[in-house]
Design a protein around this motif. Structure first.
Motif, short mmCIF file in Angstrom:
data_model
loop_
_atom_site.label_atom_id
_atom_site.label_comp_id
_atom_site.label_asym_id
_atom_site.label_seq_id
_atom_site.Cartn_x
_atom_site.Cartn_y
_atom_site.Cartn_z
N PRO A 61 0.82 -1.20 0.00
CA PRO A 61 0.00 0.00 0.00
C PRO A 61 0.86 1.26 0.00
N LEU A 62 0.24 2.37 -0.30
CA LEU A 62 0.94 3.64 -0.31
C LEU A 62 0.49 4.49 0.87
N ILE A 63 1.30 5.48 1.19
CA ILE A 63 1.00 6.39 2.30
C ILE A 63 0.78 7.78 1.72
N GLY A 100 1.61 7.29 -14.90
CA GLY A 100 1.13 5.91 -14.96
C GLY A 100 1.62 4.99 -13.86
N GLY A 101 2.47 5.50 -12.96
CA GLY A 101 2.94 4.67 -11.85
C GLY A 101 1.92 4.62 -10.73
N ALA A 102 2.20 3.81 -9.72
CA ALA A 102 1.27 3.66 -8.60
C ALA A 102 1.05 4.98 -7.88
N HIS A 103 2.12 5.80 -7.75
CA HIS A 103 1.98 7.11 -7.10
C HIS A 103 0.96 7.97 -7.85
N LEU A 117 -1.21 11.25 6.38
CA LEU A 117 -2.64 11.40 6.64
C LEU A 117 -3.39 10.09 6.62
N ALA A 118 -2.99 9.17 5.71
CA ALA A 118 -3.73 7.92 5.56
C ALA A 118 -2.91 6.91 4.77
N VAL A 119 -3.32 5.65 4.86
CA VAL A 119 -2.71 4.58 4.08
C VAL A 119 -3.77 4.01 3.14
N THR A 120 -3.33 3.46 2.02
CA THR A 120 -4.27 3.02 0.98
C THR A 120 -4.66 1.55 1.09
N SER A 121 -4.30 0.89 2.16
CA SER A 121 -4.66 -0.51 2.35
C SER A 121 -6.01 -0.65 3.01
N ALA A 122 -6.53 -1.87 3.04
CA ALA A 122 -7.82 -2.13 3.66
C ALA A 122 -7.73 -2.08 5.18
N LYS A 123 -6.54 -2.33 5.69
CA LYS A 123 -6.33 -2.26 7.13
C LYS A 123 -5.08 -1.43 7.42
N GLU A 137 -8.81 1.59 -2.13
CA GLU A 137 -7.61 0.78 -1.92
C GLU A 137 -6.69 0.96 -3.12
N SER A 138 -5.41 0.99 -2.86
CA SER A 138 -4.43 1.12 -3.94
C SER A 138 -3.14 0.45 -3.50
N TYR A 139 -2.60 -0.39 -4.38
CA TYR A 139 -1.38 -1.13 -4.05
C TYR A 139 -0.42 -1.15 -5.24
#
Length: 329
Positions: free
Chosen positions: A131-133, A167-170, A227-233, A253-255
């Motif tokens: 996940p990303l932050i 086009g990257g995850a960021h 501020l937040a993380v992109t994972s489900a938990k 969600e984003s990974y």
């Protein structure tokens, strides 16, 4: 005439058996009987390479044969991924299957992608979801995602987010955030994550979705504010930082994920043996620790589940690319 027909039929059966004999031999109980080549479609020394070399070492121990890692970098992972697709499906060439070459680039740069993801690969297992932050620089006067959204809506287009490139995850995570929250954000692409992170700390860009291993040094030094993380938990690294869903964006969600793939036609028995081996590896405490300290989460599961995951990710990011009008031109 009857004798002739019988002779021809016998010959045809013999030809078919001869044609399929090699593939049958691949799936026998002797696999693996020689070293396995593990293709990484990225340069040596990077995050993807380091992670896959760890798993390759563990795989060698698990299946009792040598596993040789080969880097075939270029074109956003497309060159190495295409090499996997064209390799002999005998169970002795496998490789890393990643977000960009499997679920982004076929939509983002279709002219550069020579393979068909659904037809040319046999999914083995999803290995890791990273996940990303979402962090802001210390000059941005917000402490929560809801405050950030409110600030962005006051002056549309004024807030900037950085990325490692188009086009990257960021980048995709930022566009997904803008779409889900109904924001007008200005994207600032960089040639890599490091210069973008440097400008975030310096206050030249307002926010950035960043991989955990890259974001943590600046967060720990209090040079940026998460501020937040992109994972489900929530992440074990940042137990007090909420998820994007907890912050008012349900389902967000984003990974930057990676798994293991093989060429289509690899014997199902070999795929199952590889899948079992990797699932065992992903339960090892030392492997779980290596994932955790970089903000990653071990995955696992069946080949079928990984195949479905790839399809879902492709549809998800194709929609973001279309909605945000992302182009590499």
């Amino acid at each position: 005439m009857l004798l002739l027909k019988k002779t021809v039929a016998t010959a045809l059966v013999g030809a078919v058996c001869a044609a399929i004999a090699p593939s049958l031999s691949y799936a026998d109980d002797t696999w693996p009987s020689k070293p396995i080549t593990f293709i990484v479609p990225y340069a040596a020394g990077g995050f993807a390479d380091t992670r896959m070399r760890l798993l390759a070492r563990e795989l060698a121990d698990e299946i009792k044969t040598s596993v040789v890692v080969e880097n075939k970098a270029g074109a956003g992972g497309v060159i190495g991924t295409a090499y996997i697709a064209k390799s002999k499906p005998d169970g002795y060439t496998i490789g890393s299957g990643n977000l960009a070459p499997l679920s982004v680039n076929p939509t983002l740069m279709p002219k550069n992608v020579s393979y068909d993801v659904q037809k040319d690969f046999a999914p083995v297992v999803l290995v890791e979801e990273s996940p990303l932050i979402l962090s802001v620089n210390n000059n941005v006067p917000v402490k929560t995602v809801s405050e950030l959204i409110a600030l962005a809506k006051k002056d549309p287009g004024s807030l900037t987010f950085g990325s490692s490139g188009v086009g990257g995850a960021h980048h995709l995570s930022g566009e997904l955030f803008a779409s889900e929250a109904g924001l007008d954000l200005s994207h600032v692409p960089y040639k890599g994550g490091a210069p973008a992170a440097t400008d975030l700390m310096a206050g030249h860009i307002d926010m950035m979705f960043e991989m955990g291993y890259a974001a943590m040094p600046a967060i720990e030094a209090k040079k940026v504010h998460p501020l937040a993380v992109t994972s489900a938990k929530r992440l074990a690294l940042l137990p007090d930082v909420p998820t994007m869903a907890e912050s008012g964006l349900p389902g967000f969600e984003s990974y930057n994920w990676q798994g293991v793939i093989a060429p289509a036609g690899t014997p199902p028995e070999v795929i199952q043996k590889l899948n079992a081996a990797f699932n065992n590896i992903l339960k090892k405490p030392e492997v779980l620790k290596a994932f955790e300290i970089t903000g990653g989460q071990a995955a696992g599961g069946t080949p079928e589940e990984f195949g479905k995951f790839i399809q879902d990710e492709t549809a998800k990011w194709a929609k973001v690319i279309e909605t945000s009008k992302i182009s590499v031109d």
